[in-house]
Write a protein that holds these residues in place. Structure first.
Motif, PDB file in Angstrom:
ATOM      1  N   VAL A 177     -42.221 -11.608   6.394  1.00 55.00           N
ATOM      2  CA  VAL A 177     -41.850 -10.933   7.643  1.00 55.00           C
ATOM      3  C   VAL A 177     -41.098 -11.910   8.539  1.00 55.00           C
ATOM      4  O   VAL A 177     -41.089 -13.123   8.298  1.00 55.00           O
ATOM      5  CB  VAL A 177     -43.106 -10.412   8.373  1.00 55.00           C
ATOM      6  CG1 VAL A 177     -43.807  -9.340   7.549  1.00 55.00           C
ATOM      7  CG2 VAL A 177     -44.063 -11.554   8.696  1.00 55.00           C
ATOM      8  N   PRO A 178     -40.451 -11.410   9.596  1.00 53.98           N
ATOM      9  CA  PRO A 178     -39.787 -12.322  10.542  1.00 53.98           C
ATOM     10  C   PRO A 178     -40.793 -13.283  11.184  1.00 53.98           C
ATOM     11  O   PRO A 178     -41.941 -12.910  11.453  1.00 53.98           O
ATOM     12  CB  PRO A 178     -39.179 -11.374  11.582  1.00 53.98           C
ATOM     13  CG  PRO A 178     -39.021 -10.075  10.867  1.00 53.98           C
ATOM     14  CD  PRO A 178     -40.183  -9.989   9.926  1.00 53.98           C
ATOM     15  N   SER A 191     -52.710 -18.328   1.701  1.00 52.56           N
ATOM     16  CA  SER A 191     -51.705 -19.296   2.144  1.00 52.56           C
ATOM     17  C   SER A 191     -50.759 -18.649   3.141  1.00 52.56           C
ATOM     18  O   SER A 191     -50.602 -17.421   3.186  1.00 52.56           O
ATOM     19  CB  SER A 191     -50.904 -19.826   0.949  1.00 52.56           C
ATOM     20  OG  SER A 191     -50.148 -18.788   0.344  1.00 52.56           O
ATOM     21  N   THR A 192     -50.143 -19.506   3.945  1.00 51.58           N
ATOM     22  CA  THR A 192     -49.078 -19.116   4.871  1.00 51.58           C
ATOM     23  C   THR A 192     -47.953 -20.116   4.695  1.00 51.58           C
ATOM     24  O   THR A 192     -48.185 -21.322   4.691  1.00 51.58           O
ATOM     25  CB  THR A 192     -49.568 -19.152   6.323  1.00 51.58           C
ATOM     26  OG1 THR A 192     -50.688 -18.270   6.468  1.00 51.58           O
ATOM     27  CG2 THR A 192     -48.467 -18.711   7.276  1.00 51.58           C
ATOM     28  N   SER A 193     -46.741 -19.626   4.510  1.00 49.32           N
ATOM     29  CA  SER A 193     -45.602 -20.539   4.331  1.00 49.32           C
ATOM     30  C   SER A 193     -44.409 -20.026   5.116  1.00 49.32           C
ATOM     31  O   SER A 193     -44.225 -18.818   5.281  1.00 49.32           O
ATOM     32  CB  SER A 193     -45.239 -20.671   2.850  1.00 49.32           C
ATOM     33  OG  SER A 193     -44.908 -19.411   2.291  1.00 49.32           O
ATOM     34  N   VAL A 199     -41.639 -15.869   7.512  1.00 53.04           N
ATOM     35  CA  VAL A 199     -42.950 -16.400   7.196  1.00 53.04           C
ATOM     36  C   VAL A 199     -43.593 -15.493   6.151  1.00 53.04           C
ATOM     37  O   VAL A 199     -43.385 -14.271   6.156  1.00 53.04           O
ATOM     38  CB  VAL A 199     -43.832 -16.507   8.461  1.00 53.04           C
ATOM     39  CG1 VAL A 199     -43.987 -15.141   9.134  1.00 53.04           C
ATOM     40  CG2 VAL A 199     -45.195 -17.103   8.149  1.00 53.04           C
ATOM     41  N   GLN A 200     -44.339 -16.115   5.237  1.00 52.61           N
ATOM     42  CA  GLN A 200     -44.955 -15.366   4.145  1.00 52.61           C
ATOM     43  C   GLN A 200     -46.469 -15.557   4.171  1.00 52.61           C
ATOM     44  O   GLN A 200     -46.976 -16.663   4.365  1.00 52.61           O
ATOM     45  CB  GLN A 200     -44.402 -15.837   2.804  1.00 52.61           C
ATOM     46  CG  GLN A 200     -44.892 -15.022   1.613  1.00 52.61           C
ATOM     47  CD  GLN A 200     -44.270 -15.497   0.309  1.00 52.61           C
ATOM     48  OE1 GLN A 200     -44.772 -16.406  -0.326  1.00 52.61           O
ATOM     49  NE2 GLN A 200     -43.148 -14.873  -0.064  1.00 52.61           N
ATOM     50  N   TYR A 201     -47.192 -14.438   3.976  1.00 53.05           N
ATOM     51  CA  TYR A 201     -48.654 -14.458   3.939  1.00 53.05           C
ATOM     52  C   TYR A 201     -49.125 -13.951   2.581  1.00 53.05           C
ATOM     53  O   TYR A 201     -48.633 -12.924   2.079  1.00 53.05           O
ATOM     54  CB  TYR A 201     -49.233 -13.568   5.044  1.00 53.05           C
ATOM     55  CG  TYR A 201     -48.784 -13.958   6.430  1.00 53.05           C
ATOM     56  CD1 TYR A 201     -49.407 -14.994   7.117  1.00 53.05           C
ATOM     57  CD2 TYR A 201     -47.717 -13.292   7.050  1.00 53.05           C
ATOM     58  CE1 TYR A 201     -48.984 -15.356   8.393  1.00 53.05           C
ATOM     59  CE2 TYR A 201     -47.299 -13.649   8.318  1.00 53.05           C
ATOM     60  CZ  TYR A 201     -47.933 -14.688   8.985  1.00 53.05           C
ATOM     61  OH  TYR A 201     -47.514 -15.044  10.248  1.00 53.05           O
TER      62      TYR A 201
END
Length: 525
Positions: A177-178, A191-193, A199-201
């Motif tokens: 998502v943005p 994880s969060t990157s 940003v990816q969850y």
């Protein structure tokens, strides 16, 4: 009464149709889909709020005891499937009539990877007429919620979309998502990157999960969390995820959630998902029982209940973690086992925090609104739309209330916990109404088939008949049943319990007796 009328009006709205398309689900299992079962879903999607679209891929892991000529999945035509892969190779497929038919290649692989994208279907009356709800918070940030109990998972991912199908090894859910936005979903955040402006969850759960419980909510959120010490002795996270603008309300909401969880644990047993979390997320619609991440949109409408606070929506949806999510039906005909038992759990909050009289008054209030228009149990192989009506809540709950009376607290409450913990119909296994009947007989030693058939499978209600017989005596009977059941009668001497049925019973009283004054049974008086 006002609350009941409002609730019935809200429930009734569920029966309205989609403005675009009515995506129902359930019914008979497709013969092609009966040949395989789902082991795991991996959903890897980019959510694009500005265009209200999703784009990405789904990896479906399955198993079959035979070689498949066609692997049939469900996915609405609103999405465009760009390619399908097996063993890294593109394979033939067709996508029409909301069916995705894949022609497997000659390999030993048991995974298929589907790439798709498109505009999301918009929910017209969520959660009863579901889909995606796109709104903005008071700061102008995007806020998206998904609801699909009436439509199934096919409105957001390729799936074997039938209530009898649950991925036995759970799900992995990956959302891009943005930057600045968060996505709340099922299970635990792995994880969060970040990369550039995105940003990816990555969320994951190893538990089986019903298709409509797979869920994700996007927004700019604030999280309040703590550790929950379960009655099982296990400790796991408890969390409320609210809009940033409601940060000041989060702590109180967490306290209300914890009280509800402890109340459910008292009557239903330990929280079912200790390896994940106990959480709710604020949504732009009323609510839904999404496993480990219940949707909450009741606007913090807490009411005092004894020494604590009660939120009926929060408590009801949380109860589904036991009945609906852990104990699940494979045929919507038995929908009452989700909604009726969970609604009965709402009544138990009244007793636990405001006393038995408050509980009995709640039961009477609900009973007055039951019209007895449709059987609680619908025909076998029902679709969700065919099975869903107000009485699966209200009358289903009242049946549980009456069972409490028939069995006594010392038997009923252990039965309720045992029902929620028996491995024959929990997690990867499922339950139907016949299972309920047989387990009730097995656990209590009583065959209550005629009672249950009367109230679950018919619309008949026994009629109380009272006729004077001489001085200070009355004949009392129940018309319309072929069996007897214990009934309280209020006489001038006090309460007495008698076995009532079609046969007339003589009752002595200086005043006209009152049958079932505490409202334990559904009777015409």
């Amino acid at each position: 009464m006002k609350k009941i009328l409002i609730l019935l009006l809200i429930i009734g709205l569920h029966l309205s149709c989609f403005g675009q398309k009515n995506w129902d689900w359930g019914g008979p299992v497709d013969p092609l889909q009966a040949k395989f079962e789902i082991l795991h879903y991996t959903l890897d999607l980019e959510i694009l709020p500005e265009t209200q679209t999703i784009s990405g891929r789904s990896i479906v892991k399955f198993q079959s005891n035979e070689e498949l000529d066609v692997l049939r999945l469900n996915l609405i035509d609103q999405y465009v499937v760009s390619k399908v892969l097996m063993n890294g190779e593109e394979v033939e497929f067709s996508h029409e009539n909301d069916l995705l038919d894949v022609k497997p290649i000659d390999c030993t692989c048991n995974e298929v990877e589907i790439h798709y994208s498109g505009k999301t279907p918009i929910a017209l009356n969520p959660p009863w007429t579901g889909g995606f709800t796109w709104e903005k918070d008071s700061f102008g940030n995007h806020w998206m919620g998904l609801s699909s109990q009436g439509e199934g998972a096919k409105i957001f991912m390729p799936a074997l979309d039938h209530p009898s199908s649950e991925p036995l090894e759970g799900v992995d859910l990956i959302f891009t998502v943005p930057k600045g936005y968060f996505v709340a979903s099922n299970g635990l955040l792995q994880s969060t990157s970040e990369e550039g402006e995105k940003v990816q969850y990555h969320w994951s759960s190893q538990y089986p999960i019903n298709n409509y419980n797979v869920n994700f909510t996007l927004g700019v959120f604030y999280s309040e969390k703590s550790d929950f010490q379960s009655s099982s002795g296990e400790t796991f996270p408890i969390e409320v995820i609210v809009l940033k603008e409601n940060q000041a309300k989060a702590k109180e909401l967490l306290e209300v959630l914890e009280v509800s969880a402890r109340t459910h644990e008292k009557f239903f047993g330990p929280y079912p998902w200790p390896d994940d979390k106990l959480a709710i997320v604020e949504t732009p619609y009323l609510g839904m029982e999404h496993q480990t991440i219940n949707a909450y949109g009741n606007n913090y409408q807490f009411v005092p209940m004894g020494q604590t606070k009660y939120d009926w929506l929060l408590h009801h949806e949380l109860g589904h973690e036991w009945f609906g999510n852990k104990v699940s039906v494979g045929d919507w005909a038995d929908f009452w086992l989700h909604e009726g038992i969970t609604a009965y759990g709402d009544w138990l909050f009244y007793q636990e925090h405001d006393g038995l009289q408050a509980y009995l008054e709640k039961a009477k209030e609900v009973g007055q609104g039951i019209a007895h228009e449709k059987p609680v149990v619908s025909k076998p192989n029902s679709t969700e739309e065919e099975a869903y009506h107000p009485e699966i809540y209200t009358k289903g709950a009242y049946v549980m209330h009456s069972l409490r009376w028939l069995l006594g607290d010392e038997v009923f409450f252990p039965f309720l916990k045992a029902l929620a913990s028996d491995q024959r119909w929990t997690y990867e296994n499922q339950i139907d109404t016949d299972d309920f009947y047989s387990f009730l007989k097995e656990f209590t030693g009583k065959d209550l088939t005629r009672f249950l058939d009367l109230y679950l499978k018919s619309t008949k209600v026994p009629e109380v008949k009272i006729t004077p017989k001489g001085s200070n005596e009355y004949r009392v009977s129940l018309e319309g049943i072929k069996f007897e059941m214990p009934v309280e009668i209020q006489t001038s001497e006090g309460l007495e319990k008698v076995m009532l049925g079609k046969k007339k019973v003589i009752v002595s009283s200086e005043s006209r007796p009152i049958v079932d004054p505490n409202g334990w049974l559904m009777l015409q008086k």
